[in-house]
Design a protein around this motif. Structure first.
Motif, mmCIF file in Angstrom:
data_model
loop_
_atom_site.group_PDB
_atom_site.id
_atom_site.type_symbol
_atom_site.label_atom_id
_atom_site.label_comp_id
_atom_site.label_asym_id
_atom_site.label_seq_id
_atom_site.Cartn_x
_atom_site.Cartn_y
_atom_site.Cartn_z
ATOM 1 N N ILE A 65 -25.296 41.807 -2.315
ATOM 2 C CA ILE A 65 -26.600 42.165 -1.757
ATOM 3 C C ILE A 65 -26.421 42.722 -0.346
ATOM 4 O O ILE A 65 -26.998 43.748 0.006
ATOM 5 C CB ILE A 65 -27.546 40.944 -1.765
ATOM 6 C CG1 ILE A 65 -27.886 40.579 -3.212
ATOM 7 C CG2 ILE A 65 -28.807 41.210 -0.937
ATOM 8 C CD1 ILE A 65 -28.570 39.239 -3.375
ATOM 9 N N LEU A 66 -25.590 42.055 0.451
ATOM 10 C CA LEU A 66 -25.335 42.520 1.812
ATOM 11 C C LEU A 66 -24.585 43.849 1.810
ATOM 12 O O LEU A 66 -24.867 44.729 2.625
ATOM 13 C CB LEU A 66 -24.565 41.467 2.601
ATOM 14 C CG LEU A 66 -25.293 40.142 2.801
ATOM 15 C CD1 LEU A 66 -24.379 39.136 3.482
ATOM 16 C CD2 LEU A 66 -26.578 40.328 3.573
ATOM 17 N N GLU A 67 -23.650 43.995 0.898
ATOM 18 C CA GLU A 67 -22.898 45.254 0.760
ATOM 19 C C GLU A 67 -23.866 46.407 0.500
ATOM 20 O O GLU A 67 -23.777 47.460 1.135
ATOM 21 C CB GLU A 67 -21.893 45.121 -0.387
ATOM 22 C CG GLU A 67 -21.186 46.396 -0.771
ATOM 23 C CD GLU A 67 -20.041 46.774 0.159
ATOM 24 O OE1 GLU A 67 -19.511 47.879 -0.013
ATOM 25 O OE2 GLU A 67 -19.675 45.983 1.054
ATOM 26 N N ASN A 68 -24.805 46.191 -0.422
ATOM 27 C CA ASN A 68 -25.776 47.240 -0.749
ATOM 28 C C ASN A 68 -26.711 47.531 0.413
ATOM 29 O O ASN A 68 -27.091 48.678 0.636
ATOM 30 C CB ASN A 68 -26.573 46.863 -1.992
ATOM 31 C CG ASN A 68 -25.732 46.942 -3.244
ATOM 32 O OD1 ASN A 68 -24.762 47.696 -3.310
ATOM 33 N ND2 ASN A 68 -26.068 46.133 -4.224
ATOM 34 N N GLU A 69 -27.078 46.504 1.158
ATOM 35 C CA GLU A 69 -27.981 46.697 2.291
ATOM 36 C C GLU A 69 -27.331 47.535 3.391
ATOM 37 O O GLU A 69 -27.986 48.330 4.049
ATOM 38 C CB GLU A 69 -28.424 45.342 2.857
ATOM 39 C CG GLU A 69 -29.347 45.444 4.036
ATOM 40 C CD GLU A 69 -30.647 46.185 3.741
ATOM 41 O OE1 GLU A 69 -31.233 46.720 4.696
ATOM 42 O OE2 GLU A 69 -31.089 46.230 2.573
ATOM 43 N N LEU A 70 -26.045 47.359 3.595
ATOM 44 C CA LEU A 70 -25.353 48.059 4.682
ATOM 45 C C LEU A 70 -24.881 49.465 4.321
ATOM 46 O O LEU A 70 -24.434 50.190 5.197
ATOM 47 C CB LEU A 70 -24.159 47.223 5.160
ATOM 48 C CG LEU A 70 -24.526 46.004 5.995
ATOM 49 C CD1 LEU A 70 -23.322 45.093 6.157
ATOM 50 C CD2 LEU A 70 -25.067 46.430 7.347
#
Length: 149
Positions: A65-70
Motif C-alpha cells: 500500500i505504501l509502495e503504491n502511494e509513493l
C-alpha cells in the motif's frame, strides 16, 4: 505524533501539515495508517518460524500500500516533507536497522523499489537529525540470535 503536531502548532516556522484541507486530511490519514499498521512489520521481524512467515505476509501487504502511494512522488503528501513523512520515520531508519540486525529483509530494491528509494533518500536528507545507524545496530544486534551460516 501528537507531540510533533503540538510542536508544529505551537512554535513559529513552516508547518509540517499542508494548508489545503484535503491534503491535511490525507497527511493525518497516513499518520494513522502507519500508527495502526506498523505492528505487523515489527512482528514479522521479531517472531520466528510459521508465525514469522504469516506476519511477513501481513507486513508485505501493508508495505505494498505504501509502495503504491509513493509511486511517482517524493513525499507522502503535497510536494514537501511533512507530518506523514515524519510518521514514516519508523520505516526509514528503524526498519532498516531491524532488518540488518535480524537478517529478515522486507524492503528491498527488488520487491519494493519505490519505498526502498524513498527510505534511502529520507535517511540521506535527514542524516543530521537521525540517530547513528551504526550505533543503533550495535545496540540492537544482540537482541537477535546469531544468523545461521
Amino acid at each position: 505524533m501528537v507531540i510533533v503536531e503540538y510542536i508544529d502548532e505551537t512554535f513559529e516556522g513552516p508547518s509540517i501539515l499542508p494548508e489545503d484541507p484535503y491534503d491535511r486530511a490525507l497527511a493525518c490519514f497516513w499518520v494513522k495508517f502507519l500508527e495502526d499498521q506498523i505492528a505487523a512489520v515489527g512482528k514479522s521481524i521479531f517472531l520466528k518460524g510459521e508465525e514469522q512467515e504469516r506476519e511477513k505476509k501481513a507486513a508485505c501487504e501493508m508495505l505494498k500500500i505504501l509502495e503504491n502511494e509513493l509511486k511517482d512522488k517524493k513525499f507522502f503528501v503535497d510536494d514537501k516533507f511533512g507530518l506523514a513523512d515524519i510518521a514514516a520515520n519508523v520505516l526509514a531508519i528503524w526498519l532498516g536497522v531491524f532488518e540488518e540486525a535480524s537478517g529478515v529483509a522486507l524492503v528491498t530494491s527488488e520487491n519494493f523499489p519505490t519505498l526502498y528509494a524513498w527510505r534511502n533518500e529520507y535517511c540521506i536528507q535527514n542524516k543530521e537529525y537521525l540517530p547513528s545507524r551504526e550505533e543503533l545496530l550495535v545496540h540492537f544486534q544482540p537482541r537477535f540470535p546469531p544468523k545461521a551460516k
